[in-house]
Design a protein around this motif. Structure first.
Motif, PDB file in Angstrom:
ATOM      1  N   SER A   1     -69.487 -20.712  21.559  1.00 39.46           N
ATOM      2  CA  SER A   1     -70.224 -19.837  20.640  1.00 39.46           C
ATOM      3  C   SER A   1     -69.412 -18.588  20.309  1.00 39.46           C
ATOM      4  CB  SER A   1     -71.568 -19.445  21.266  1.00 39.46           C
ATOM      5  OG  SER A   1     -72.324 -20.588  21.602  1.00 39.46           O
ATOM      6  N   TYR A   2     -68.755 -18.027  21.318  1.00 36.31           N
ATOM      7  CA  TYR A   2     -67.900 -16.863  21.081  1.00 36.31           C
ATOM      8  C   TYR A   2     -66.783 -17.210  20.093  1.00 36.31           C
ATOM      9  CZ  TYR A   2     -69.846 -13.788  24.689  1.00 36.31           C
ATOM     10  OH  TYR A   2     -70.660 -12.965  25.432  1.00 36.31           O
ATOM     11  N   ILE A   3     -66.240 -18.409  20.230  1.00 36.60           N
ATOM     12  CA  ILE A   3     -65.160 -18.842  19.335  1.00 36.60           C
ATOM     13  C   ILE A   3     -65.673 -18.946  17.908  1.00 36.60           C
ATOM     14  CG2 ILE A   3     -63.570 -20.730  18.778  1.00 36.60           C
ATOM     15  CD1 ILE A   3     -63.430 -21.357  21.770  1.00 36.60           C
ATOM     16  N   THR A   4     -66.838 -19.569  17.727  1.00 39.98           N
ATOM     17  CA  THR A   4     -67.407 -19.731  16.379  1.00 39.98           C
ATOM     18  C   THR A   4     -67.701 -18.382  15.730  1.00 39.98           C
ATOM     19  OG1 THR A   4     -68.392 -21.872  16.942  1.00 39.98           O
ATOM     20  CG2 THR A   4     -69.322 -20.711  15.047  1.00 39.98           C
ATOM     21  N   PHE A   5     -68.372 -17.501  16.464  1.00 38.84           N
ATOM     22  CA  PHE A   5     -68.691 -16.178  15.922  1.00 38.84           C
ATOM     23  C   PHE A   5     -67.417 -15.403  15.583  1.00 38.84           C
ATOM     24  CE2 PHE A   5     -72.963 -16.901  17.488  1.00 38.84           C
ATOM     25  CZ  PHE A   5     -73.750 -16.165  16.608  1.00 38.84           C
ATOM     26  N   SER A   6     -66.410 -15.506  16.441  1.00 36.33           N
ATOM     27  CA  SER A   6     -65.150 -14.788  16.205  1.00 36.33           C
ATOM     28  C   SER A   6     -64.437 -15.319  14.964  1.00 36.33           C
ATOM     29  CB  SER A   6     -64.232 -14.917  17.423  1.00 36.33           C
ATOM     30  OG  SER A   6     -64.829 -14.347  18.563  1.00 36.33           O
ATOM     31  N   LEU A   7     -64.375 -16.645  14.837  1.00 32.88           N
ATOM     32  CA  LEU A   7     -63.722 -17.246  13.672  1.00 32.88           C
ATOM     33  C   LEU A   7     -64.441 -16.863  12.382  1.00 32.88           C
ATOM     34  CD1 LEU A   7     -62.903 -20.857  14.952  1.00 32.88           C
ATOM     35  CD2 LEU A   7     -61.278 -19.031  14.475  1.00 32.88           C
ATOM     36  N   LEU A   8     -65.771 -16.902  12.405  1.00 28.61           N
ATOM     37  CA  LEU A   8     -66.545 -16.546  11.218  1.00 28.61           C
ATOM     38  C   LEU A   8     -66.282 -15.093  10.819  1.00 28.61           C
ATOM     39  CD1 LEU A   8     -68.648 -17.293   9.099  1.00 28.61           C
ATOM     40  CD2 LEU A   8     -70.438 -16.669  10.734  1.00 28.61           C
ATOM     41  N   ALA A   9     -66.307 -14.195  11.792  1.00 29.51           N
ATOM     42  CA  ALA A   9     -66.084 -12.770  11.504  1.00 29.51           C
ATOM     43  C   ALA A   9     -64.660 -12.528  10.991  1.00 29.51           C
ATOM     44  CB  ALA A   9     -66.340 -11.942  12.759  1.00 29.51           C
ATOM     45  N   ILE A  10     -63.680 -13.162  11.621  1.00 30.82           N
ATOM     46  CA  ILE A  10     -62.272 -12.955  11.242  1.00 30.82           C
ATOM     47  C   ILE A  10     -62.013 -13.443   9.825  1.00 30.82           C
ATOM     48  CG2 ILE A  10     -59.914 -13.731  11.696  1.00 30.82           C
ATOM     49  CD1 ILE A  10     -60.658 -13.666  14.704  1.00 30.82           C
ATOM     50  N   PHE A  11     -62.500 -14.646   9.493  1.00 29.07           N
ATOM     51  CA  PHE A  11     -62.200 -15.203   8.174  1.00 29.07           C
ATOM     52  C   PHE A  11     -63.026 -14.553   7.066  1.00 29.07           C
ATOM     53  CE2 PHE A  11     -60.014 -18.422  10.615  1.00 29.07           C
ATOM     54  CZ  PHE A  11     -58.928 -18.717   9.800  1.00 29.07           C
ATOM     55  N   LEU A  12     -64.230 -14.081   7.375  1.00 28.69           N
ATOM     56  CA  LEU A  12     -64.974 -13.310   6.381  1.00 28.69           C
ATOM     57  C   LEU A  12     -64.249 -11.997   6.084  1.00 28.69           C
ATOM     58  CD1 LEU A  12     -68.726 -13.790   7.442  1.00 28.69           C
ATOM     59  CD2 LEU A  12     -67.646 -14.599   5.336  1.00 28.69           C
ATOM     60  N   SER A  13     -63.720 -11.377   7.128  1.00 28.01           N
ATOM     61  CA  SER A  13     -62.961 -10.130   6.955  1.00 28.01           C
ATOM     62  C   SER A  13     -61.668 -10.391   6.195  1.00 28.01           C
ATOM     63  CB  SER A  13     -62.645  -9.513   8.316  1.00 28.01           C
ATOM     64  OG  SER A  13     -63.817  -9.279   9.049  1.00 28.01           O
ATOM     65  N   LEU A  14     -61.048 -11.518   6.490  1.00 27.08           N
ATOM     66  CA  LEU A  14     -59.819 -11.888   5.786  1.00 27.08           C
ATOM     67  C   LEU A  14     -60.098 -12.121   4.304  1.00 27.08           C
ATOM     68  CD1 LEU A  14     -56.830 -12.405   6.361  1.00 27.08           C
ATOM     69  CD2 LEU A  14     -57.387 -14.804   6.765  1.00 27.08           C
ATOM     70  N   TYR A  15     -61.273 -12.674   4.025  1.00 26.20           N
ATOM     71  CA  TYR A  15     -61.682 -12.894   2.634  1.00 26.20           C
ATOM     72  C   TYR A  15     -61.778 -11.558   1.889  1.00 26.20           C
ATOM     73  CZ  TYR A  15     -64.247 -14.831  -1.344  1.00 26.20           C
ATOM     74  OH  TYR A  15     -64.634 -15.204  -2.617  1.00 26.20           O
ATOM     75  N   THR A  16     -62.413 -10.574   2.521  1.00 32.30           N
ATOM     76  CA  THR A  16     -62.541  -9.256   1.882  1.00 32.30           C
ATOM     77  C   THR A  16     -61.174  -8.589   1.723  1.00 32.30           C
ATOM     78  OG1 THR A  16     -62.876  -8.081   3.987  1.00 32.30           O
ATOM     79  CG2 THR A  16     -64.833  -8.956   2.891  1.00 32.30           C
ATOM     80  N   TYR A  17     -60.295  -8.801   2.696  1.00 31.57           N
ATOM     81  CA  TYR A  17     -58.963  -8.190   2.639  1.00 31.57           C
ATOM     82  C   TYR A  17     -58.142  -8.773   1.484  1.00 31.57           C
ATOM     83  CZ  TYR A  17     -54.328  -6.660   4.185  1.00 31.57           C
ATOM     84  OH  TYR A  17     -53.082  -6.094   4.253  1.00 31.57           O
ATOM     85  N   ILE A  18     -58.159 -10.101   1.363  1.00 36.86           N
ATOM     86  CA  ILE A  18     -57.408 -10.751   0.280  1.00 36.86           C
ATOM     87  C   ILE A  18     -57.998 -10.372  -1.070  1.00 36.86           C
ATOM     88  CG2 ILE A  18     -56.746 -12.980  -0.710  1.00 36.86           C
ATOM     89  CD1 ILE A  18     -56.756 -14.127   2.120  1.00 36.86           C
TER      90      ILE A  18
END
Length: 257
Positions: free
Chosen positions: A85-102
Motif C-alpha cells: 500500500s505504501y508503494i502504491t500511494f508513493s507511486l501515485l503521489a510521485i507521478f501526479l507530481s511529475l505530471y504537474t512538473y512536466i
C-alpha cells in the motif's frame, strides 16, 4: 611490507622494524579490522538489496489480481498488505507530481517563468501526500462513526488496492505528456481523478462485505456524503494553494518582462 611508524620497507616475517623498533602487529591488526568492516558493510548492503528484491517481487506479483478484480482483491486486503500500500500511494503521489512538473515546463518553461523543481514538483508532492493521507483518515473516521470493527491499516490497504489502476493510468499519462500526446494525457489525467473519487466510495463497500453495518448506525448515504464533503474541502484547500502558487509563478514571470 612497510612500517606503519616510519615507512621503512621490512620483510613480512619480521615482527619489528629494524629502523625505528616499532612492532608490526599493529599494522596486521589494522588490516584485519578494515577487512572485517568491509565484509560487514558488504553483507549489510547485500541484505538490503535482497529485502528490496523481495518487496518488489511481492508487489509485482500482487498486481495481476488487483488489475483483474480490484473490488474482490480489495475485500481480502488487510494490515499485512500495508507495505504494498505504501508503494502504491508513493507511486501515485510521485507521478501526479511529475505530471504537474512536466505541465509547468511545457506551459511556462522559457516563456513566462522558469519552472522550479521545488515549487513545481516537491510542493505538489507534499500536497498530494497530504490529500491521500486525509482521504484515508477520513474514511477510517467514518468507519468508527458507523461502528465498524476495522483498523487504520486495513482501510489503508483496501484503498491502495483500488488505487492501483489510477496509479497505472497516471504513469501512462506522464509518458503521453512527455511525448507531447497532450489530448490523451489530459483525458487520462481526468480519468485518474474520477477513478480516485470512485475508489473513495467503493472502499466503504469492501468494508461492508466483511463487516455488516450495525443496527442504529448512520445511514450509508450520509456517511458517503459526509466523507466526500470533507474530502472535497481538504482537496479544495490544498489545490487552491498549489494552483495559486502556479499562477503566481506565471504572473511573476509575465510582469518581469
Amino acid at each position: 611490507m612497510k612500517c606503519y611508524n616510519c615507512g621503512t620497507t621490512v620483510e613480512e616475517e619480521i615482527s619489528y622494524c629494524k629502523e625505528c623498533g616499532a612492532t608490526m602487529e599493529k599494522e596486521t591488526d589494522e588490516i584485519i579490522d578494515s577487512t572485517l568492516v568491509a565484509t560487514e558493510e558488504s553483507t549489510q548492503n547485500n541484505a538490503f538489496l535482497d529485502q528490496v528484491k523481495i518487496i518488489s517481487s511481492h508487489y509485482v506479483q500482487s498486481l495481476p489480481n488487483a488489475l483483474k478484480r480490484p473490488f474482490e482483491t480489495s475485500t481480502k486486503a488487510n494490515e499485512k498488505d500495508k507495505v504494498n500500500s505504501y508503494i502504491t500511494f508513493s507511486l501515485l503521489a510521485i507521478f501526479l507530481s511529475l505530471y504537474t512538473y512536466i505541465t509547468s515546463i511545457k506551459i511556462g518553461g522559457g516563456l513566462f517563468y522558469e519552472p522550479s523543481f521545488f515549487n513545481d514538483f516537491i510542493k505538489p508532492l507534499l500536497g498530494i501526500l497530504i490529500i491521500l493521507a486525509a482521504l484515508n483518515g477520513i474514511i477510517f473516521a467514518m468507519t468508527k462513526i458507523m461502528k465498524i470493527d476495522t483498523s487504520f491499516y486495513t482501510v489503508f490497504s483496501k484503498l491502495a488496492i483500488l488505487l492501483i489502476i489510477p496509479t497505472g493510468l497516471t504513469i501512462i499519462a506522464v509518458l503521453c505528456l512527455t511525448l507531447s500526446i497532450t489530448f490523451l494525457s489530459t483525458m487520462l489525467f481526468s480519468l485518474v481523478m474520477l477513478l480516485t473519487f470512485i475508489s473513495s466510495i467503493i472502499v466503504f463497500f469492501t468494508l461492508f462485505k466483511e463487516n455488516p453495518i450495525p443496527n442504529g448506525s448512520m445511514d450509508i448515504y450520509y456517511i458517503i456524503f459526509i466523507a466526500n464533503l470533507v474530502i472535497s474541502i481538504v482537496l479544495a484547500i490544498v489545490s487552491s494553494s498549489l494552483i495559486g502558487n502556479f499562477i503566481g509563478n506565471i504572473g511573476g514571470g509575465i510582469f518581469s518582462y
